[in-house]
Scaffold this motif. Structure first.
Motif, PDB file in Angstrom:
ATOM      1  N   LYS A   1       8.604  -0.123  -5.162  1.00  0.00           N
ATOM      2  CA  LYS A   1       8.601  -0.261  -3.708  1.00  0.00           C
ATOM      3  C   LYS A   1       7.278   0.223  -3.112  1.00  0.00           C
ATOM      4  N   LEU A   2       6.701   1.253  -3.731  1.00  0.00           N
ATOM      5  CA  LEU A   2       5.429   1.781  -3.258  1.00  0.00           C
ATOM      6  C   LEU A   2       4.318   0.737  -3.385  1.00  0.00           C
ATOM      7  N   GLN A   3       4.323   0.020  -4.530  1.00  0.00           N
ATOM      8  CA  GLN A   3       3.325  -1.032  -4.721  1.00  0.00           C
ATOM      9  C   GLN A   3       3.509  -2.151  -3.708  1.00  0.00           C
ATOM     10  N   ILE A   4       4.752  -2.519  -3.437  1.00  0.00           N
ATOM     11  CA  ILE A   4       5.022  -3.571  -2.458  1.00  0.00           C
ATOM     12  C   ILE A   4       4.494  -3.161  -1.085  1.00  0.00           C
ATOM     13  N   LEU A   5       4.719  -1.908  -0.697  1.00  0.00           N
ATOM     14  CA  LEU A   5       4.218  -1.418   0.589  1.00  0.00           C
ATOM     15  C   LEU A   5       2.691  -1.475   0.628  1.00  0.00           C
ATOM     16  N   ARG A   6       2.097  -1.153  -0.490  1.00  0.00           N
ATOM     17  CA  ARG A   6       0.628  -1.198  -0.572  1.00  0.00           C
ATOM     18  C   ARG A   6       0.125  -2.621  -0.402  1.00  0.00           C
ATOM     19  N   TYR A   7       0.774  -3.577  -1.093  1.00  0.00           N
ATOM     20  CA  TYR A   7       0.359  -4.978  -0.976  1.00  0.00           C
ATOM     21  C   TYR A   7       0.549  -5.488   0.446  1.00  0.00           C
ATOM     22  N   ARG A   8       1.629  -5.049   1.071  1.00  0.00           N
ATOM     23  CA  ARG A   8       1.880  -5.477   2.453  1.00  0.00           C
ATOM     24  C   ARG A   8       0.819  -4.945   3.406  1.00  0.00           C
ATOM     25  N   PHE A   9       0.410  -3.696   3.185  1.00  0.00           N
ATOM     26  CA  PHE A   9      -0.630  -3.102   4.028  1.00  0.00           C
ATOM     27  C   PHE A   9      -1.943  -3.874   3.873  1.00  0.00           C
ATOM     28  N   ILE A  10      -2.286  -4.173   2.604  1.00  0.00           N
ATOM     29  CA  ILE A  10      -3.530  -4.906   2.345  1.00  0.00           C
ATOM     30  C   ILE A  10      -3.468  -6.298   2.969  1.00  0.00           C
ATOM     31  N   ARG A  11      -2.324  -6.963   2.810  1.00  0.00           N
ATOM     32  CA  ARG A  11      -2.181  -8.310   3.378  1.00  0.00           C
ATOM     33  C   ARG A  11      -2.402  -8.294   4.888  1.00  0.00           C
ATOM     34  N   LYS A  12      -1.786  -7.310   5.546  1.00  0.00           N
ATOM     35  CA  LYS A  12      -1.904  -7.231   7.007  1.00  0.00           C
ATOM     36  C   LYS A  12      -3.313  -6.835   7.429  1.00  0.00           C
ATOM     37  N   PHE A  13      -3.886  -5.871   6.706  1.00  0.00           N
ATOM     38  CA  PHE A  13      -5.222  -5.383   7.056  1.00  0.00           C
ATOM     39  C   PHE A  13      -6.279  -6.460   6.830  1.00  0.00           C
ATOM     40  N   LYS A  14      -6.159  -7.199   5.733  1.00  0.00           N
ATOM     41  CA  LYS A  14      -7.135  -8.239   5.389  1.00  0.00           C
ATOM     42  C   LYS A  14      -6.778  -9.600   5.977  1.00  0.00           C
TER      43      LYS A  14
END
Length: 370
Positions: A50-63
């Motif tokens: 779940k932590l990795q998914i949150l990280r990917y979501r943050f990157i997707r939104k930020f980028k």
């Protein structure tokens, strides 16, 4: 060798060939199923934490990446974690949709075409005739000679193309037909390319001469109700049974007491074609004659007049004639069936199919590491 198999859906009843790949390939097999944002790994709760998914979501939104970013990165992380050596993609369409992941992974991959994915006109257009798939795939597998030619016409490099027909499950080799009942068996989805209505139309002529004849049709699909209505129209409800979806065990039992397997495959108006129908191979290796059409891969595995009887597509009269031949001469049916069993065992067994596929995957990995 760690093998990742990608399939659009998980274990559908009509795709036993994919289950064979899962069960019989040597090495560690990781089975990924699903499409778009719903790809899962069988036996695993999730692809990543779940932590990795949150990280990917943050990157997707930020980028400001596309919504597919999270899914793609999750699959890539899973492939890396399981140290995948090679990817086997079931269906050309699935390979086309997975291209972003396949390219980013850098892994060698093999695409296994099965039927509609190499023939339906709209599908070919939507997949850009598989030009990019052909370009970066290590190998392309065709399951019939007809499909092989069609893929070459689409500009698949000849050096990448491999012909490898399915093999029937070994349990079908153990069937011992006793020809005890005057019945035919047909099994498969009620779809345009299988044209079950033609089988019924031909069988009507058999009933006229053999009032005790029976036709068993197993499967489900969009044409089922139409076929049921056709049977009512002909007044042969007592002679035709619609079994619905049946288990392989039930199919083998029915094969053991039938006179022949019947299927009138055709090319549908949208271009849809069979690959090589697995039910045909299963019936033939069980020792039953196959009455079918000169369609796609069927004449690759059934020899007319030796292991079965084939007519042209749409030739209902020809199919009726072949049905009557085995009803009128059970000894001839036995002869065809016995020859068919030997032919499939020698040329199209499950062992041969898996050995060929295993060799392809191992060679692809070897070439990749050079």
């Amino acid at each position: 060798m760690n093998i990742a198999i990608f399939s659009p859906s998980q274990n559908p009843y009509s795709e036993t060939f994919i289950q064979a790949h899962k069960n019989y390939l040597k090495g560690s097999v990781f089975y990924y199923f699903g499409t778009k944002a719903r790809i899962r790994l069988e036996g695993a709760g999730s692809l990543v934490s779940k932590l990795q998914i949150l990280r990917y979501r943050f990157i997707r939104k930020f980028k400001n990446y596309s919504y597919s970013y999270v899914q793609e990165q999750s699959v890539l992380a899973s492939l890396k974690r399981h140290a995948i050596d090679v990817v086997l993609v079931e269906y050309g369409t699935h390979a086309h949709h997975l291209l972003p992941i396949l390219k980013q992974s850098g892994l060698p991959f093999v695409v296994h075409f099965h039927g509609y994915d190499a023939s339906v006109y709209e599908t070919l257009i939507n997949c850009n005739n598989y030009q990019e798939v052909f370009s970066i795939a290590s190998k392309i597998i065709a399951v019939s000679r007809k499909m092989e030619q069609m893929l070459l016409t689409l500009s698949c490099p000849k050096g990448k193309l491999v012909y490898n027909v399915y093999g029937p499950q070994p349990e079908f080799e153990l069937v011992k037909p006793n020809y005890a009942k005057k019945q035919f068996i047909g099994i498969g989805r009620f779809t345009d390319k299988k044209a079950p209505y033609y089988t019924i139309m031909a069988f009507k002529e058999v009933v006229a001469k053999h009032p005790d004849a029976q036709l068993l049709l197993a499967g489900d699909g969009v044409l089922l109700n139409m076929c049921q209505n056709l049977v009512k129209h002909y007044g042969i409800e007592k002679h035709v049974q619609f079994l619905g979806v049946i288990t392989p065990e039930t199919y083998r039992h029915i094969l053991s007491e039938s006179l022949a397997f019947v299927q009138h495959s055709i090319t549908a108006s949208n271009g849809d074609m069979e690959g090589t129908p697995l039910a045909v191979l299963e019936a033939s290796v069980a020792g039953l004659p196959v009455i079918a059409t000169n369609h796609a891969g069927i004449p690759d595995v059934i020899i007319h007049g030796q292991t079965g009887l084939l007519c042209d597509e749409h030739d209902v009269a020809g199919m009726a004639k072949h049905m009557l031949q085995v009803f009128d001469n059970v000894a001839y049916a036995r002869q065809l069936g016995a020859a068919g069993k030997i032919h499939i065992l020698n040329h199209f067994s499950m062992q041969l199919h898996i050995e060929t596929l295993q060799d392809i995957l191992e060679q692809v990995v070897k070439d990749y590491r050079l």
